[in-house]
Design a protein around this motif. Structure first.
Motif, PDB file in Angstrom:
ATOM      1  N   VAL A   1      13.572  55.445  18.059  1.00 48.44           N
ATOM      2  CA  VAL A   1      12.464  55.860  18.921  1.00 48.44           C
ATOM      3  C   VAL A   1      11.910  57.162  18.328  1.00 48.44           C
ATOM      4  N   PRO A   2      11.022  57.065  17.341  1.00 51.18           N
ATOM      5  CA  PRO A   2      10.549  58.274  16.653  1.00 51.18           C
ATOM      6  C   PRO A   2       9.590  59.094  17.505  1.00 51.18           C
ATOM      7  N   THR A   3       9.700  60.407  17.369  1.00 50.72           N
ATOM      8  CA  THR A   3       8.817  61.332  18.084  1.00 50.72           C
ATOM      9  C   THR A   3       8.018  62.201  17.122  1.00 50.72           C
TER      10      THR A   3
ATOM     11  N   TYR B   1       7.275  52.653  18.860  1.00 50.83           N
ATOM     12  CA  TYR B   1       6.283  53.708  18.701  1.00 50.83           C
ATOM     13  C   TYR B   1       5.510  53.866  20.003  1.00 50.83           C
ATOM     14  N   ASP B   2       5.773  54.951  20.704  1.00 54.59           N
ATOM     15  CA  ASP B   2       5.080  55.247  21.948  1.00 54.59           C
ATOM     16  C   ASP B   2       4.342  56.571  21.763  1.00 54.59           C
ATOM     17  N   PRO B   3       3.001  56.566  21.723  1.00 57.25           N
ATOM     18  CA  PRO B   3       2.276  57.815  21.432  1.00 57.25           C
ATOM     19  C   PRO B   3       2.536  58.916  22.443  1.00 57.25           C
ATOM     20  N   ALA B   4       2.870  58.550  23.674  1.00 53.43           N
ATOM     21  CA  ALA B   4       3.116  59.575  24.691  1.00 53.43           C
ATOM     22  C   ALA B   4       4.314  60.445  24.335  1.00 53.43           C
ATOM     23  N   LEU B   5       5.250  59.916  23.545  1.00 61.93           N
ATOM     24  CA  LEU B   5       6.444  60.682  23.187  1.00 61.93           C
ATOM     25  C   LEU B   5       6.145  61.791  22.185  1.00 61.93           C
ATOM     26  N   THR B   6       4.956  61.768  21.581  1.00 63.37           N
ATOM     27  CA  THR B   6       4.615  62.791  20.591  1.00 63.37           C
ATOM     28  C   THR B   6       3.672  63.857  21.151  1.00 63.37           C
TER      29      THR B   6
ATOM     30  N   MET C   1      12.802  44.029  10.303  1.00 60.77           N
ATOM     31  CA  MET C   1      12.934  44.816  11.530  1.00 60.77           C
ATOM     32  C   MET C   1      11.813  44.435  12.483  1.00 60.77           C
ATOM     33  N   ARG C   2      12.023  44.771  13.736  1.00 60.73           N
ATOM     34  CA  ARG C   2      10.989  44.589  14.748  1.00 60.73           C
ATOM     35  C   ARG C   2      10.281  45.921  14.980  1.00 60.73           C
ATOM     36  N   VAL C   3       8.987  45.866  15.271  1.00 63.17           N
ATOM     37  CA  VAL C   3       8.215  47.056  15.599  1.00 63.17           C
ATOM     38  C   VAL C   3       7.471  46.808  16.898  1.00 63.17           C
ATOM     39  N   VAL C   4       7.639  47.726  17.832  1.00 60.27           N
ATOM     40  CA  VAL C   4       6.925  47.691  19.104  1.00 60.27           C
ATOM     41  C   VAL C   4       6.043  48.929  19.158  1.00 60.27           C
ATOM     42  N   MET C   5       4.743  48.739  19.276  1.00 52.43           N
ATOM     43  CA  MET C   5       3.814  49.870  19.239  1.00 52.43           C
ATOM     44  C   MET C   5       2.860  49.805  20.414  1.00 52.43           C
TER      45      MET C   5
ATOM     46  N   LEU D   1      -4.250  60.667  22.977  1.00 51.61           N
ATOM     47  CA  LEU D   1      -3.286  59.598  22.724  1.00 51.61           C
ATOM     48  C   LEU D   1      -3.783  58.630  21.666  1.00 51.61           C
ATOM     49  N   ASP D   2      -5.087  58.430  21.582  1.00 54.70           N
ATOM     50  CA  ASP D   2      -5.617  57.548  20.547  1.00 54.70           C
ATOM     51  C   ASP D   2      -5.312  58.105  19.157  1.00 54.70           C
ATOM     52  N   ALA D   3      -5.543  59.403  18.978  1.00 55.26           N
ATOM     53  CA  ALA D   3      -5.250  60.022  17.685  1.00 55.26           C
ATOM     54  C   ALA D   3      -3.761  59.952  17.380  1.00 55.26           C
ATOM     55  N   ARG D   4      -2.949  60.174  18.384  1.00 56.01           N
ATOM     56  CA  ARG D   4      -1.497  60.129  18.157  1.00 56.01           C
ATOM     57  C   ARG D   4      -1.037  58.707  17.836  1.00 56.01           C
ATOM     58  N   ALA D   5      -1.643  57.709  18.448  1.00 59.04           N
ATOM     59  CA  ALA D   5      -1.305  56.320  18.110  1.00 59.04           C
ATOM     60  C   ALA D   5      -1.727  55.997  16.684  1.00 59.04           C
ATOM     61  N   ARG D   6      -2.897  56.488  16.275  1.00 56.16           N
ATOM     62  CA  ARG D   6      -3.337  56.259  14.894  1.00 56.16           C
ATOM     63  C   ARG D   6      -2.406  56.938  13.896  1.00 56.16           C
ATOM     64  N   ALA D   7      -1.900  58.110  14.264  1.00 59.47           N
ATOM     65  CA  ALA D   7      -0.942  58.790  13.392  1.00 59.47           C
ATOM     66  C   ALA D   7       0.354  57.991  13.288  1.00 59.47           C
TER      67      ALA D   7
END
Length: 357
Positions: free
Chosen positions: A118-120, A154-159, A14-18, A216-222
């Motif tokens: 597109v996981p949230t 994976y877009d941290p803003a979506l969480t 699979m492809r992953v875009v983060m 957003l940094d913490a959410r990206a790490r999650a």
């Protein structure tokens, strides 16, 4: 003398875009997958986000299907398949948490439509070939590479709008994937590395998310931790923890991620004496030389997560019923699973007692 390396490992195709604004690349991922008519899947709560997603891809979004439900009831799956056929969809974009992505997996499995996820949340289901379907109170699971998303964004803003309680329980759900992978019969050094790093990333990120939901940094790490933990589940055999959670979810319709959060410390405590390498890895990941099961139980409590099945709606009389369901189709496990042992485990998890080996 060191033991020679001897293992097999299947990489997931699979492809992953983060990264920030990863969602803006959705159209490119649709092009890469060769799709022209996609159906956007979501739960009712994510309808607004699904409409945003549809707006990003324009005419290629032929429908929004906001009917994903927890544990993927067979009726919900059949409805989505009928709708996909009606609009002549050639693929799906699953937007949301495990409910939407789980529905996308069933459509992929039974109707052969590729899925872009597109996981949230942080549960990590998007990284696994594991599907689940609930019928007549029984949740069936299986593995099939056809259910793997072709791309994950994976877009941290979506969480950011994810409430702290949901952030924590979905993150603990992902940690459970890595914990069981560490003592799975088909574990490998590659899985061990991913599992330890995934647990470390999530256990560090979740307190920061609770302290500041806009971090957003913490959410990206999650999200990074969820990716690694989900990939561990995708490459290994599930054990007692997942069996119990599937039984509790399918039979009693308990909420998915909170159930994982409650059960995890107890299932780990049950297995710790039989899995010393896993205990050592978890100790490093959690930054403690003490009992990792107790550490995870404490972490859930500090972050305000549920710690009893009773508060999730389970009745005490259901304990024996779940024991029988779990024993009827057991999973591989490092320690022998007995009715007596499961009864003790579930009684402690039901009442909210600390986990005990």
């Amino acid at each position: 003398m060191n033991t020679p390396l001897d293992f097999s490992y299947q990489a997931l195709p699979m492809r992953v875009v983060m990264g920030p604004r990863a969602l803006d690349r959705l159209a490119d991922e649709i092009d890469h997958a060769g799709l022209e008519r996609v159906m956007v899947l979501c739960s009712p709560e994510q309808r607004e986000l699904a409409e945003t997603v549809a707006g990003l891809i324009g005419a290629r979004a032929v429908d929004i299907h906001p009917h994903a439900r927890m544990h993927v009831p067979v009726e919900s799956a059949a409805e989505a398949q009928r709708r996909a056929k009606e609009v002549n969809a050639d693929g799906c974009v699953a937007v949301g948490g495990g409910s939407a992505i789980g529905l996308g997996k069933i459509v992929a499995l039974q109707y052969r439509l590729p899925v872009i996820a597109v996981p949230t949340t942080y549960a990590g289901s998007e990284m696994t070939p594991v599907w689940g379907l609930t019928e007549n109170g029984v949740k069936r699971t299986g593995r099939d590479p056809r259910v793997l998303p072709v791309s994950v964004l994976y877009d941290p803003a979506l969480t950011v709008t994810l409430p702290p309680s949901v952030s924590v329980t979905s993150g603990m759900n992902a940690i459970a994937h890595a914990v069981e992978a560490l003592y799975a019969p088909d574990a490998s050094p590659i899985i061990d590395l991913m599992a330890e790093e995934g647990v470390r990333a999530l256990a560090a990120a979740l307190p920061d998310i609770v302290a500041d939901g806009a971090d957003l940094d913490a959410r990206a790490r999650a999200q990074y931790g969820a990716w690694l933990c989900g990939a561990c589940l995708g490459a290994t055999t599930m054990s007692l923890h997942h069996k119990l959670c599937h039984a509790l979810g399918g039979t009693l319709d308990l909420p998915h991620a909170p159930t994982h959060t409650v059960v995890l410390p107890h299932a780990l405590a049950y297995n710790q004496d039989a899995a010393p390498k896993a205990v050592a890895a978890l100790g490093r990941a959690l930054g403690t030389s003490a009992d990792p099961a107790a550490c995870l139980w404490d972490l859930a409590g500090r972050l305000g997560a549920p710690r009893s099945l009773r508060e999730l709606g389970m009745a005490e009389r259901d304990i024996d019923r779940i024991v029988q369901v779990a024993l009827a189709n057991p999973y591989a496990n490092p320690r022998e699973v007995t009715a007596e042992g499961l009864g003790r485990l579930l009684r402690a998890a039901w009442s909210g007692q600390p986990p005990a080996s």
